[in-house]
Write a protein that holds these residues in place. Structure first.
Motif, PDB file in Angstrom:
ATOM      1  N   ASN A  69      17.683  11.401 -13.588  1.00  0.00           N
ATOM      2  CA  ASN A  69      18.789  11.438 -14.780  1.00  0.00           C
ATOM      3  C   ASN A  69      19.434  10.228 -14.634  1.00  0.00           C
ATOM      4  O   ASN A  69      20.074   9.477 -15.855  1.00  0.00           O
ATOM      5  N   ALA A  70      19.778   9.350 -13.662  1.00  0.00           N
ATOM      6  CA  ALA A  70      20.569   8.528 -13.331  1.00  0.00           C
ATOM      7  C   ALA A  70      19.897   7.326 -14.436  1.00  0.00           C
ATOM      8  O   ALA A  70      20.691   6.239 -14.798  1.00  0.00           O
ATOM      9  N   GLU A  71      18.690   7.119 -14.388  1.00  0.00           N
ATOM     10  CA  GLU A  71      17.928   6.180 -15.275  1.00  0.00           C
ATOM     11  C   GLU A  71      18.218   6.471 -16.819  1.00  0.00           C
ATOM     12  O   GLU A  71      18.440   5.570 -17.434  1.00  0.00           O
ATOM     13  N   ILE A  72      18.144   7.587 -17.061  1.00  0.00           N
ATOM     14  CA  ILE A  72      18.063   8.092 -18.598  1.00  0.00           C
ATOM     15  C   ILE A  72      19.551   7.459 -18.890  1.00  0.00           C
ATOM     16  O   ILE A  72      19.700   7.120 -19.972  1.00  0.00           O
ATOM     17  N   GLY A  73      20.525   7.819 -18.114  1.00  0.00           N
ATOM     18  CA  GLY A  73      21.913   7.705 -18.483  1.00  0.00           C
ATOM     19  C   GLY A  73      22.041   5.987 -18.587  1.00  0.00           C
ATOM     20  O   GLY A  73      22.948   5.621 -19.596  1.00  0.00           O
ATOM     21  N   PHE A  74      21.678   5.555 -17.829  1.00  0.00           N
ATOM     22  CA  PHE A  74      21.929   3.966 -17.647  1.00  0.00           C
ATOM     23  C   PHE A  74      21.075   3.306 -18.802  1.00  0.00           C
ATOM     24  O   PHE A  74      21.749   2.532 -19.797  1.00  0.00           O
ATOM     25  N   LEU A  75      19.998   3.796 -19.275  1.00  0.00           N
ATOM     26  CA  LEU A  75      19.144   3.398 -20.334  1.00  0.00           C
ATOM     27  C   LEU A  75      19.818   3.768 -21.597  1.00  0.00           C
ATOM     28  O   LEU A  75      19.860   3.091 -22.649  1.00  0.00           O
ATOM     29  N   THR A  76      20.501   4.925 -21.755  1.00  0.00           N
ATOM     30  CA  THR A  76      21.200   5.461 -22.871  1.00  0.00           C
ATOM     31  C   THR A  76      22.056   4.635 -23.302  1.00  0.00           C
ATOM     32  O   THR A  76      22.469   3.933 -24.317  1.00  0.00           O
ATOM     33  N   LEU A  77      22.929   4.217 -22.227  1.00  0.00           N
ATOM     34  CA  LEU A  77      24.192   3.386 -22.391  1.00  0.00           C
ATOM     35  C   LEU A  77      24.027   1.950 -22.858  1.00  0.00           C
ATOM     36  O   LEU A  77      24.414   1.441 -23.613  1.00  0.00           O
ATOM     37  N   GLU A  90       0.824  -1.166   0.155  1.00  0.00           N
ATOM     38  CA  GLU A  90      -0.010   0.051  -0.041  1.00  0.00           C
ATOM     39  C   GLU A  90       0.877   1.161   0.007  1.00  0.00           C
ATOM     40  O   GLU A  90       0.527   2.303  -0.542  1.00  0.00           O
ATOM     41  N   ASN A  91       1.951   1.223   0.622  1.00  0.00           N
ATOM     42  CA  ASN A  91       2.822   2.592   1.008  1.00  0.00           C
ATOM     43  C   ASN A  91       3.971   2.586  -0.074  1.00  0.00           C
ATOM     44  O   ASN A  91       4.605   3.780  -0.231  1.00  0.00           O
ATOM     45  N   LEU A  92       4.567   1.411  -0.497  1.00  0.00           N
ATOM     46  CA  LEU A  92       5.867   1.683  -1.268  1.00  0.00           C
ATOM     47  C   LEU A  92       5.557   2.357  -2.483  1.00  0.00           C
ATOM     48  O   LEU A  92       4.624   2.047  -3.347  1.00  0.00           O
ATOM     49  N   PRO A  93       6.351   3.608  -2.727  1.00  0.00           N
ATOM     50  CA  PRO A  93       6.053   4.170  -4.046  1.00  0.00           C
ATOM     51  C   PRO A  93       6.615   3.483  -5.271  1.00  0.00           C
ATOM     52  O   PRO A  93       7.548   2.531  -5.201  1.00  0.00           O
ATOM     53  N   PRO A  94       6.066   3.744  -6.558  1.00  0.00           N
ATOM     54  CA  PRO A  94       6.576   2.920  -7.671  1.00  0.00           C
ATOM     55  C   PRO A  94       7.945   3.191  -7.852  1.00  0.00           C
ATOM     56  O   PRO A  94       8.613   3.943  -7.354  1.00  0.00           O
ATOM     57  N   GLU A  95       8.427   2.215  -8.563  1.00  0.00           N
ATOM     58  CA  GLU A  95      10.261   2.089  -8.712  1.00  0.00           C
ATOM     59  C   GLU A  95      10.489   3.292  -9.225  1.00  0.00           C
ATOM     60  O   GLU A  95      10.003   3.267 -10.347  1.00  0.00           O
ATOM     61  N   SER A  96      11.398   3.919  -8.957  1.00  0.00           N
ATOM     62  CA  SER A  96      12.108   4.916  -9.272  1.00  0.00           C
ATOM     63  C   SER A  96      13.450   5.243  -8.913  1.00  0.00           C
ATOM     64  O   SER A  96      13.608   4.890  -7.704  1.00  0.00           O
ATOM     65  N   PRO A  97      14.305   6.028  -9.516  1.00  0.00           N
ATOM     66  CA  PRO A  97      15.736   6.290  -8.715  1.00  0.00           C
ATOM     67  C   PRO A  97      15.496   7.067  -7.670  1.00  0.00           C
ATOM     68  O   PRO A  97      16.391   6.900  -6.604  1.00  0.00           O
ATOM     69  N   TYR A  98      14.233   7.601  -7.232  1.00  0.00           N
ATOM     70  CA  TYR A  98      14.232   8.195  -5.985  1.00  0.00           C
ATOM     71  C   TYR A  98      14.431   7.176  -4.816  1.00  0.00           C
ATOM     72  O   TYR A  98      14.831   7.735  -3.656  1.00  0.00           O
ATOM     73  N   LEU A  99      13.986   6.175  -5.016  1.00  0.00           N
ATOM     74  CA  LEU A  99      14.004   4.984  -4.001  1.00  0.00           C
ATOM     75  C   LEU A  99      15.425   4.762  -3.674  1.00  0.00           C
ATOM     76  O   LEU A  99      15.873   4.196  -2.307  1.00  0.00           O
ATOM     77  N   TYR A 100      16.370   5.124  -4.488  1.00  0.00           N
ATOM     78  CA  TYR A 100      17.663   4.874  -4.065  1.00  0.00           C
ATOM     79  C   TYR A 100      18.656   6.045  -3.884  1.00  0.00           C
ATOM     80  O   TYR A 100      19.774   6.342  -3.226  1.00  0.00           O
TER      81      TYR A 100
END
Length: 447
Positions: free
Chosen positions: A143-151, A128-138
Motif C-alpha cells: 500500500n505504501a507504493e500505491i499511496g506514494f504513486l497516488t500522491l 539470481e536471488n534478489l526478489p524483484p523491486e517491491s515495498p517488501y524489500l524495505y
C-alpha cells in the motif's frame, strides 16, 4: 585484506543492502522517512573503513559498537527526527547480528545473506536471488507504493492545472469566467460561515474551571480567530471584485486559492495542519464548529470525543491526565496515558467511560487494527488508511504502564507526519514491534 575475512564480507554485504534501503526508502515520502535526509555514498565508504578498523582492533566482533556507530553517528548524523532514528536503529538490529555468520539472517523475504564469495560470486548471487523491486524489500506494505504513486499523480495534475492560462475568457470553455467562479465560491463560504463564539457567555456558563473546560475555551478562542480572519479577507476580496477597493497582492493570492480549490495561506496561518482541498476543508471546519457548539452548551464531555476536531489535540490528552491527577492527588509528571482499543465504533458508544475518555476518528497507515484478535495486523491491499475503532484513553502512574507485547505507535495530525506529531500510543501486537517500525505504521487524525 581483513584478518576476519568471513565476518568482514558478511557485515559488508549487509551494510551495502542497508545503505540501498535507507537511500531508496526516501521515495515513499513521509511513510518512508518523516523528513528527507541526504544519505550518500560517503556514508557507506566511511562505515566500511570503520568496520575494517574495528574488526582489526577487537578479538571478537563488537556487534553493539558497530550498530551504534553506523546507526547513531554515520547515518544517524543526518537524522533529526526521533522516530526516524528508531527506524534506522531497527534496520541495523535486523540486518547486523551474530546469526548472520551462520547464514540465517534474511535481508528481505526470501533473500538470505550469502556465504563468503568472491566479487563476481556476489554479483551472480544478487542477480539470481534478489526478489524483484517491491515495498517488501524495505519492510513496507505494498500500500505504501500505491499511496506514494497516488500522491505523485495528484501533484502532477495540480501542476498542470496551475499552468492553465488565467485570463477570464480561457476558463476551460465552461462559460464561467475566473472572477465569476471566485465570486460564487466566496459567497458560498460567507453564507455558511458560522458566527463567532460569544466567549463572555460561554465563560459565564462554566461553573467550575476543570481541565476540560479550559480546553473548550482555548478551542473556541482559536476558532474565533480563524473565522474572523476568513470573514475579514473574504469581505475585502468581495469589495475588490466589485471595484470598490484596489486589489492587493493578498487579495490576489486569496482569489487564486479559491479558484484552484486550495486553502489560502492567510487562513492556514491560523488553522490546523490539513492536506484537504478547500471544499473538504471547509466542510471539516463546519463539523468542528458544531462539535464545539454542542460541547459548550453544558460542558458535559461527549460520550466519545472526536480527537481530530481539536486545533491542539495534545491539550485534550493532557487534560485527561490533569483531571485524573487532581482526583487521585497523583503528581502530574509521574503520569502517562494508557490506550485500549475497544471493539466498538462511534455509533455504538452511548455513554462516556467512568474514567478517562473515549476518542474516535483515528486512521491507521501501514497496517490495520484487527478487532477479533485485538492487535495490529497486516493491512489489506488498497485499504490505505483503515478506520480504527473507538479508543479508551485513561491516565495512570508511569510505573503501572504495561509495555509488554506493545508497539509504540506515533500519532500524527496528517499524512505529512514529521512536524504534525501529537502523542505516542502503546498498541497491542502479537508480532515483533520491529515489523511495524519498518512498515512505518502510524495513527493519523486525518485520512
Amino acid at each position: 585484506m581483513s584478518t576476519k575475512e568471513m565476518e568482514f564480507k558478511c557485515i559488508l554485504f549487509a551494510l551495502c543492502y542497508f545503505h540501498a534501503v535507507v537511500a531508496e526508502r526516501r521515495k515513499f515520502g513521509a511513510q518512508g522517512w518523516n523528513r528527507p535526509y541526504p544519505f550518500n555514498n560517503g556514508d557507506l565508504t566511511i562505515s566500511i573503513n570503520v568496520l575494517y578498523n574495528y574488526l582489526e582492533a577487537n578479538p571478537t566482533v563488537p556487534w553493539d559498537d558497530l550498530r551504534y556507530l553506523f546507526g547513531e553517528i554515520m547515518y544517524g548524523g543526518h537524522i533529526t527526527d526521533d522516530w526516524d532514528r528508531r527506524l534506522c536503529r531497527t534496520y541495523l538490529s535486523e540486518y547486523v547480528q551474530p546469526e548472520m555468520l551462520d547464514g540465517e539472517v534474511h535481508l528481505a523475504p526470501g533473500f538470505l545473506i550469502p556465504p563468503s564469495l568472491d566479487y563476481k560470486g556476489y554479483h551472480q548471487y544478487v542477480d539470481e536471488n534478489l526478489p524483484p523491486e517491491s515495498p517488501y524489500l524495505y519492510g513496507l506494505h505494498p500500500n505504501a507504493e500505491i499511496g506514494f504513486l497516488t500522491l505523485t499523480s495528484e501533484q502532477l495534475f495540480r501542476t498542470v492545472l496551475e499552468m492553465q492560462p488565467k485570463e477570464s475568457d480561457a476558463a476551460g470553455g465552461s462559460g464561467v469566467s475566473r472572477e465569476e467562479k471566485v465570486q460564487s465560491v466566496l459567497e458560498e463560504i460567507l453564507e455558511k460561515l458560522p458566527e463567532p463564539f460569544n466567549m463572555v457567555e460561554i465563560m459565564a456558563k462554566a461553573e467550575e474551571k476543570t481541565p476540560f473546560v479550559v480546553v473548550a475555551f482555548q478551542e473556541c478562542e482559536r476558532m474565533n480567530i480563524l473565522t474572523q480572519e476568513m470573514r475579514r479577507s473574504l469581505k475585502e476580496l468581495d469589495l475588490g471584485l466589485k471595484g470598490e477597493l484596489t486589489i492587493t497582492a493578498d487579495m490576489e493570492e486569496l482569489a487564486t486559492a479559491l479558484f484552484y480549490d486550495s486553502i489560502p495561506e492567510s487562513w492556514t496561518r491560523y488553522a490546523y495542519p490539513s492536506l484537504l482541498s478547500l471544499g473538504a476543508w471547509y466542510a471539516d471546519l463546519l463539523l468542528r464548529v458544531r462539535e464545539l457548539d454542542v460541547w459548550t452548551t453544558d460542558f458535559v464531555l461527549p460520550a466519545t470525543v472526536w480527537l481530530a476536531g481539536f486545533f491542539n489535540p495534545q491539550s485534550f490528552l493532557t487534560a485527561i491526565m490533569q483531571s485524573m491527577a487532581r482526583k487521585n492527588e497523583w503528581p502530574l509528571d509521574k503520569m502517562c496515558l494508557t490506550v485500549d482499543v475497544t471493539k466498538k465504533y462511534r455509533e455504538e458508544i452511548t455513554a462516556p467511560p467512568r474514567e478517562g475518555s473515549f476518542v474516535h476518528g483515528l486512521f491507521m497507515e501501514g497496517a490495520r487494527w484487527d478487532v477479533p484478535s485485538g492487535a495490529i495486523a497486516d493491512a489489506r491491499l488498497k485499504e490505505l488508511t483503515p478506520v480504527v475503532p473507538v479508543i479508551l484513553i485513561r491516565a495512570i502512574p508511569v510505573d503501572r504502564l504495561d509495555t509488554k507485547n506493545t508497539y509504540e505507535c506515533p500519532v500524527y495530525k496528517t499524512r505529512m507526519r514529521g512536524p504534525t506529531y501529537v502523542w505516542t500510543f502503546n498498541l497491542k501486537t502479537k508480532e515483533k514491534a520491529a515489523k511495524w517500525i519498518l512498515a512505518g505504521v502510524a495513527l493519523l487524525l486525518q485520512s
